[in-house]
Design a protein around this motif. Sequence first.
Motif, PDB file in Angstrom:
ATOM      1  N   ILE A 233       0.842  -1.207   0.000  1.00  0.00           N
ATOM      2  CA  ILE A 233       0.000   0.000   0.000  1.00  0.00           C
ATOM      3  C   ILE A 233       0.874   1.254   0.000  1.00  0.00           C
ATOM      4  O   ILE A 233       0.592   2.233  -0.696  1.00  0.00           O
ATOM      5  N   LYS A 234       1.983   1.222   0.774  1.00  0.00           N
ATOM      6  CA  LYS A 234       2.860   2.392   0.838  1.00  0.00           C
ATOM      7  C   LYS A 234       3.566   2.651  -0.492  1.00  0.00           C
ATOM      8  O   LYS A 234       3.899   3.779  -0.816  1.00  0.00           O
ATOM      9  N   MET A 235       3.815   1.557  -1.257  1.00  0.00           N
ATOM     10  CA  MET A 235       4.578   1.709  -2.492  1.00  0.00           C
ATOM     11  C   MET A 235       3.734   2.124  -3.689  1.00  0.00           C
ATOM     12  O   MET A 235       4.271   2.505  -4.729  1.00  0.00           O
ATOM     13  N   LEU A 236       2.393   2.042  -3.538  1.00  0.00           N
ATOM     14  CA  LEU A 236       1.542   2.422  -4.667  1.00  0.00           C
ATOM     15  C   LEU A 236       1.757   3.908  -4.995  1.00  0.00           C
ATOM     16  O   LEU A 236       1.765   4.746  -4.088  1.00  0.00           O
ATOM     17  N   PRO A 237       1.925   4.252  -6.275  1.00  0.00           N
ATOM     18  CA  PRO A 237       2.053   5.664  -6.631  1.00  0.00           C
ATOM     19  C   PRO A 237       0.772   6.411  -6.252  1.00  0.00           C
ATOM     20  O   PRO A 237      -0.325   5.853  -6.332  1.00  0.00           O
ATOM     21  N   GLU A 238       0.917   7.652  -5.863  1.00  0.00           N
ATOM     22  CA  GLU A 238      -0.234   8.441  -5.423  1.00  0.00           C
ATOM     23  C   GLU A 238      -1.333   8.474  -6.490  1.00  0.00           C
ATOM     24  O   GLU A 238      -2.522   8.440  -6.183  1.00  0.00           O
ATOM     25  N   ALA A 239      -0.911   8.545  -7.757  1.00  0.00           N
ATOM     26  CA  ALA A 239      -1.878   8.612  -8.857  1.00  0.00           C
ATOM     27  C   ALA A 239      -2.792   7.382  -8.871  1.00  0.00           C
ATOM     28  O   ALA A 239      -3.979   7.474  -9.200  1.00  0.00           O
ATOM     29  N   VAL A 240      -2.242   6.242  -8.505  1.00  0.00           N
ATOM     30  CA  VAL A 240      -3.045   5.018  -8.440  1.00  0.00           C
ATOM     31  C   VAL A 240      -3.823   4.988  -7.122  1.00  0.00           C
ATOM     32  O   VAL A 240      -5.022   4.700  -7.074  1.00  0.00           O
ATOM     33  N   PHE A 241      -3.102   5.319  -6.060  1.00  0.00           N
ATOM     34  CA  PHE A 241      -3.674   5.204  -4.715  1.00  0.00           C
ATOM     35  C   PHE A 241      -4.949   6.030  -4.561  1.00  0.00           C
ATOM     36  O   PHE A 241      -5.923   5.597  -3.953  1.00  0.00           O
ATOM     37  N   LYS A 242      -4.952   7.235  -5.159  1.00  0.00           N
ATOM     38  CA  LYS A 242      -6.106   8.117  -4.936  1.00  0.00           C
ATOM     39  C   LYS A 242      -7.366   7.605  -5.623  1.00  0.00           C
ATOM     40  O   LYS A 242      -8.462   8.014  -5.300  1.00  0.00           O
ATOM     41  N   LYS A 243      -7.192   6.670  -6.562  1.00  0.00           N
ATOM     42  CA  LYS A 243      -8.368   6.110  -7.236  1.00  0.00           C
ATOM     43  C   LYS A 243      -8.963   4.928  -6.472  1.00  0.00           C
ATOM     44  O   LYS A 243     -10.040   4.443  -6.785  1.00  0.00           O
ATOM     45  N   LEU A 244      -8.215   4.416  -5.480  1.00  0.00           N
ATOM     46  CA  LEU A 244      -8.701   3.239  -4.740  1.00  0.00           C
ATOM     47  C   LEU A 244      -9.769   3.656  -3.737  1.00  0.00           C
ATOM     48  O   LEU A 244      -9.647   4.690  -3.090  1.00  0.00           O
ATOM     49  N   LYS A 245     -10.785   2.813  -3.640  1.00  0.00           N
ATOM     50  CA  LYS A 245     -11.877   3.134  -2.712  1.00  0.00           C
ATOM     51  C   LYS A 245     -11.708   2.336  -1.420  1.00  0.00           C
ATOM     52  O   LYS A 245     -12.365   1.319  -1.238  1.00  0.00           O
ATOM     53  N   PHE A 246     -10.790   2.702  -0.587  1.00  0.00           N
ATOM     54  CA  PHE A 246     -10.765   2.056   0.722  1.00  0.00           C
ATOM     55  C   PHE A 246     -10.095   2.936   1.755  1.00  0.00           C
ATOM     56  O   PHE A 246      -9.549   3.963   1.411  1.00  0.00           O
TER      57      PHE A 246
END
Lengths: 246, 441
Positions: A233-246
């Motif tokens: 979770i920490k390594m996910l790029p912000e651009a991807v992370f912000k699209k996740l719904k959790f």
Amino acid sequence: MTSRMSVLVLGGSSDIGRAAARAFAKAGYDVGLAGRDAAALEPDAADLRARYNIEASTRTFDVLDTASFDGFVAGLPVLPDVVISIVGLLGVQQKAESDLAHATTIMRSNYEGPSLILGLFAEKFLSRGNGTVVGVSSVAGDRGRASNYVYGSAKAGFSAFLSGLRARASRGGVHVVTVKPGFVRTKMTEGMKLIGPLTVEAPVVGDAIFNAVEKKTDVVYVSGIWRLVMLIIKMLPEAVFKKLKF
Amino acid sequence: MTLVSGWGRFPVVDTEMLLPRSFEAVGEAVVAGSVARGNGRAYGDAAIGAARTIGMTAFDRVRSFDPTTGRIRLEAGVLLSDLIDTFGPRGFLPFVVPGTRFVSVGGAIAADVHGKNHHCEGGFGRYVDSILLRTGQGETIEVSREQNSDAFFATVGGMGLTGVILEATMRLRSVETGWIRERVISASDLDAAMRALEAGDSATYSVAWIDCVARGRNLGRSLIYLGEHAGRDELAEGAAVFPVGKTPGLAVPLDLPSITLNRYSIGAFNELYYRMGARRAGGDDVVSLYPYFFPLDSLSDWNRIYGRRGFLQHQCVIPEAGAREVLGDILDRVARRGDASFLAVLKKLGHGEGLLSFPLPGYTLALDFPVKGDILNFLDEIDRVVVAAGGRLYLAKDARQSRATFEAGYPALPRFKAIRKSLDPACSIRSKLSQRLFDEV
């Protein structure tokens, strides 16, 4: 006066607090339980005495009443060998988004109060030259998520405080443990949907805290899989992370 | 609403599940159609409320313990596993333990559970001195043999139907070690098995494992396990005085297809088990109390091996006179049927403590069957044999007996109902089991 080791549990009425108290009492520690309502902790103190033939006492402690902290520490009959803070408030994220008072309470309960009281104990331990400070933080502090970032950010601050405190205190013979339990089946999580393989029972966390103190572990993910989950979770790029719904 | 079942995973019932954290909250939780649930080890529908189920596991505190007398006061949600792990190393164990240690004290009282020592030391209820009971009409009363004794004898073995058991005072047994001196006797048929159990009357613990697949000449082929508490001088050099009870590591991760257990796989298992046991027969071994008392606890979720549809345990007791013929008849029917039990246990029982306690002087036989085919009809057939012999079925295991079978087996039922009525005139405390077997609504 006994020559036994002693532990003080702040947040002694929580499920994790009760479990930690049992783990230490089982190993022969005397136990102090502290919480907002000392009288309500008495049945747990009696339980520890009956089970493990140790001394157990209760005292009042309110994590939001930071002005009382100096007096609280000064008023302890004995400075404990180990102090554990399990205090925390999950709160309601949606409410905290617009209700500043609620957001403030979450931040103060999870960051300000626990950090200040453990910092105070660490000073006393450093003057004595030994002692262990344990802070129960959260995997939620590893990265702010849309669904609980008020709580998560406070836990992140608490984790950072503990990390810095550890670096400084280790030179003075004082050990600092950060515990990140992940999902635990407790009063706090009752009614929440918890993912089975990622969820542990409170006694598992209690034992993990005790083992971390004995083995002088720095950071404990109670269930090892959480270290991996949070690493990803920490390594996910912000651009991807912000699209996740959790 | 939540889908809830007992250990046998049959039936699965929709109920409202509550987990109160204070006795006040328990009181508020009792509405029409409620019953308390401990750790969910009753097999059938005993611990499922008609409308609402009150989980008691949060009440896990010990109130007080006197090491000079072994007397302990505790909350009803304390598990026997917890008691054993905590007080065993201090030299105390429960007097009576059933085949699993993961039962709550409240559940053990409500089912008046028996152990391998029932023939000589009685059941769980014998060692309970008093009970704090929250009745259906809202009173909290202490019941004992001296005080509210009617309610006491209705509560011991009363399947939680006299009220919610909140706390209890009981006595623990003082032991030197956590080890058991075990003797295995092999018996080639039912006569030999019953003779061995008879001869084992003087042993503190005795139980027989029956190979239900064996037929004809070998019908009732058994291994008999006798046990005594071992003293310190019997332990191997360097052995811990109290062994560690491991948390179950091995789990059955999913429901096995029901075909896994068939007459060939069970037959092969039983043959192997019997031969290995027979090889050990004769000599004494000192074994940890955990595998001795709780052989199945090391495999968590073992109830899943019977598949998704669950299983039924049929446990009856047959009065001593005539037990040989009746047990032979039942075993023969089971062996001929072919989907025999994975586990069949035979043991001698003495007198029960409470009005609805299961034990009576005689032999108890426990058989497991997967839920499939015409099993319900087959068990009705077995019930007729049991009733004709003056026997009865164990409510903690039951999920399907008829009212007629129940009424025939429990002659104290009218008295129990009268006491229940006086404690709970509106009949608020009701379980799926009480609805099935004797409630008027």
